[in-house]
Design a protein around this motif. Structure first.
Motif, short mmCIF file in Angstrom:
data_model
loop_
_atom_site.label_atom_id
_atom_site.label_comp_id
_atom_site.label_asym_id
_atom_site.label_seq_id
_atom_site.Cartn_x
_atom_site.Cartn_y
_atom_site.Cartn_z
N ARG A 124 -6.64 8.90 -5.31
CA ARG A 124 -5.89 9.93 -6.02
C ARG A 124 -6.78 10.62 -7.05
NH1 ARG A 124 -2.16 13.50 -5.29
NH2 ARG A 124 -1.41 11.93 -3.80
N ALA A 125 -7.65 9.86 -7.72
CA ALA A 125 -8.57 10.46 -8.69
C ALA A 125 -9.55 11.40 -8.01
CB ALA A 125 -9.31 9.37 -9.46
N TYR A 141 0.82 -1.21 0.00
CA TYR A 141 0.00 0.00 0.00
C TYR A 141 0.85 1.26 0.00
CZ TYR A 141 -3.55 3.42 1.24
OH TYR A 141 -4.38 4.52 1.25
N GLU A 142 1.92 1.26 0.77
CA GLU A 142 2.78 2.45 0.86
C GLU A 142 3.29 2.88 -0.50
OE1 GLU A 142 4.38 5.11 3.78
OE2 GLU A 142 3.80 3.09 4.40
N GLN A 143 3.66 1.91 -1.34
CA GLN A 143 4.22 2.21 -2.65
C GLN A 143 3.15 2.37 -3.72
OE1 GLN A 143 5.29 -0.64 -0.80
NE2 GLN A 143 6.81 0.69 0.18
N ALA A 144 2.02 1.67 -3.58
CA ALA A 144 1.05 1.61 -4.67
C ALA A 144 -0.21 2.43 -4.44
CB ALA A 144 0.65 0.15 -4.92
N GLN A 145 -0.32 3.13 -3.31
CA GLN A 145 -1.59 3.78 -2.98
C GLN A 145 -2.00 4.84 -4.00
OE1 GLN A 145 -1.50 6.50 0.44
NE2 GLN A 145 0.72 6.32 0.52
N ASP A 146 -1.03 5.45 -4.70
CA ASP A 146 -1.34 6.50 -5.67
C ASP A 146 -1.24 6.03 -7.12
OD1 ASP A 146 -1.98 8.60 -3.90
OD2 ASP A 146 0.15 8.97 -3.53
N ASP A 147 -0.97 4.75 -7.32
CA ASP A 147 -0.87 4.20 -8.66
C ASP A 147 -2.29 3.93 -9.16
OD1 ASP A 147 -0.54 2.65 -10.96
OD2 ASP A 147 1.24 1.63 -10.18
N ALA A 168 -1.55 13.31 -13.74
CA ALA A 168 -1.73 12.18 -14.65
C ALA A 168 -0.40 11.56 -15.03
CB ALA A 168 -2.49 12.63 -15.89
N ALA A 169 0.58 12.40 -15.35
CA ALA A 169 1.89 11.90 -15.74
C ALA A 169 2.57 11.15 -14.59
CB ALA A 169 2.77 13.06 -16.20
N ARG A 170 2.32 11.60 -13.39
CA ARG A 170 2.98 10.98 -12.23
C ARG A 170 2.28 9.71 -11.78
NH1 ARG A 170 3.26 15.19 -7.77
NH2 ARG A 170 4.65 16.11 -9.32
N HIS A 171 0.94 9.70 -11.80
CA HIS A 171 0.20 8.60 -11.19
C HIS A 171 -0.49 7.68 -12.20
CE1 HIS A 171 1.08 10.47 -7.39
NE2 HIS A 171 0.44 11.57 -7.72
#
Length: 430
Positions: A319-320, A214-220, A381-384
């Motif tokens: 994030r959306a 979750y820490e790494q993927a929460q904003d993916d 958008a480019a980041r996430h």
């Protein structure tokens, strides 16, 4: 023979339910849920949430029957039904969850006018609103000091589920109503099933799998590795305390944010209606701008993808939510209350305190220490969503667009733009 009434509200579970555990100290218990016409008559009775609620109540009834009891279902004024059942059964006490909304406060005040012992119990949040207060104030206005106090707080023990429940004699449980008798309007086509069993299955699967990342993927956005437990928390199908004890790091911090907004709303009941911190902003009243955002046809793919997900699933990636809310309030200049209302029409997890708190945070009228914060949708958008996977999932018109162009529809070659008919048309979600 002692009889107690357990009034279910937003705690539709048998595990870790302190109010139910307290009620079960009596020899007989009336587990009661009332479909309140004051709620059903307003925007709070969104079809998605009512459908989820019916699932949750059906599941709760099964759990209570498995313990020898049942769920008593009524419709109308909860206080009047409590009084009526108390007179019929000789009940002398009523227990319920400690909820702090303005509506819940009025309900509790009315219950305390009855000749019954009324007790409220924790369970809707990890730490009850009001349990943590700063020196010289009634609530925390900023998250960081609240987070430190929340982490240091001693949490209550998890309540055991009742082994058995016995109804008083001659209490008619009553049927669960049909969805069409409670609300009208379109449903999202891809809704998860509600209820404690579904919530605990989802929680167990997530804890075994994606929770570690979750820490790494929460904003993916494209990975979609968030817990999707928010609807089950909203309706109390899953205990926030059990979830907090099973997690840590960034996810536990999200649960603290949820508690933070509940303590803000308890101290400022007008949070869904009035600026927490007035900024004297002049909002854009153009209906076309709001309609384009609501319909997912702004022409900004990442924004349209978020709104399409909301309509399709009754859910939107965290994030959306930030990106779409920032676009509405900062780029289009539309009042945050309009966005909150539209989210409230569709979100399964339409928690008033949490959603109003988040909308005000984004709009700069709430608890953000940087009220001028703006989230550039192209950079976000480019980041996430760097490869456009999230956009392709929810805006299928763009499925064949290559990654360098997918987030910039206004830079597409004319031939591609014409073939896409972009911005996309309104989708009929009925």
């Amino acid at each position: 023979m002692s009889v107690s009434i357990m009034l279910f509200t937003r705690d539709l579970r048998v595990r870790d339910n302190p109010a139910l555990a307290a009620a079960c100290r009596a020899e007989r218990v009336v587990p009661l849920f009332v479909f309140d016409d004051a709620i059903l008559g307003g925007r709070f009775a969104a079809p998605n949430r009512v459908r989820f609620l019916l699932d949750a109540l059906d599941d709760l009834r099964g759990s209570l029957r498995g313990r020898g009891g049942d769920l008593v279902v009524r419709r109308g004024d909860p206080v009047a039904h409590v009084a009526r059942i108390a007179a019929e059964t000789g009940a002398r006490a009523v227990t319920l969850a400690d909820e702090r909304s303005a509506f819940a406060a009025r309900r509790l005040a009315a219950l305390r006018e009855l000749p019954l012992e009324v007790s409220v119990h924790p369970g809707i949040t990890v730490v009850p609103p009001g349990a943590l207060t700063p020196s010289g104030g009634d609530h925390y206005h900023v998250f960081s000091p609240y987070w430190r106090a929340w982490e240091a707080a001693r949490w209550r023990p998890v309540a055991d589920p009742p082994a058995s429940i016995r109804l008083p004699d001659r209490v008619e449980p009553g049927p669960l109503p049909d969805l069409r008798d409670l609300t009208t309007g379109p449903l999202s086509p891809r809704l998860p099933r509600g209820g404690e069993h579904a919530g605990r299955e989802r929680m167990a699967a997530w804890l075994r799998g994606d929770a570690a990342a979750y820490e790494q993927a929460q904003d993916d956005l494209a990975a979609d590795r968030t817990s999707r437990l928010s609807p089950y928390l909203k309706f109390g199908c899953v205990s926030p305390l059990e979830l907090a004890e099973a997690t840590g790091g960034a996810y536990r911090r999200q649960l603290a944010w949820r508690d933070f907004h509940h303590q803000v709303a308890a101290a400022f009941p007008d949070l869904p209606r009035r600026d927490y911190r007035p900024r004297a902003r002049r909002w854009n009243r153009e209906q076309d701008a709001l309609d384009a955002w609501c319909d997912g046809r702004t022409g900004v793919p990442i924004v349209d993808a978020g709104m399409r997900q909301l309509h399709r699933e009754g859910f939107m990636h965290n994030r959306a939510r930030l990106i779409t809310a920032s676009f509405l309030t900062r780029n289009l200049g539309v009042d945050w209350r309009e966005g909150l209302a539209h989210f409230g029409d569709w979100l399964l997890d339409g928690d008033i305190a949490d959603n109003a708190g988040n909308w005000q945070w984004v709009a700069g009228t709430g608890n953000d220490t940087r009220p001028n914060r703006v989230m550039n949708p192209l950079r976000q958008a480019a980041r996430h969503d760097p490869n456009g996977g999230y956009v392709r999932t929810y805006v299928p018109e763009l499925a064949a667009v290559p990654a360098p162009h997918i987030h910039h529809p206004w830079t597409l070659p004319d031939a591609v733009r014409r073939s896409l008919d972009y911005p996309p048309p309104i989708v009929n979600l009925g």
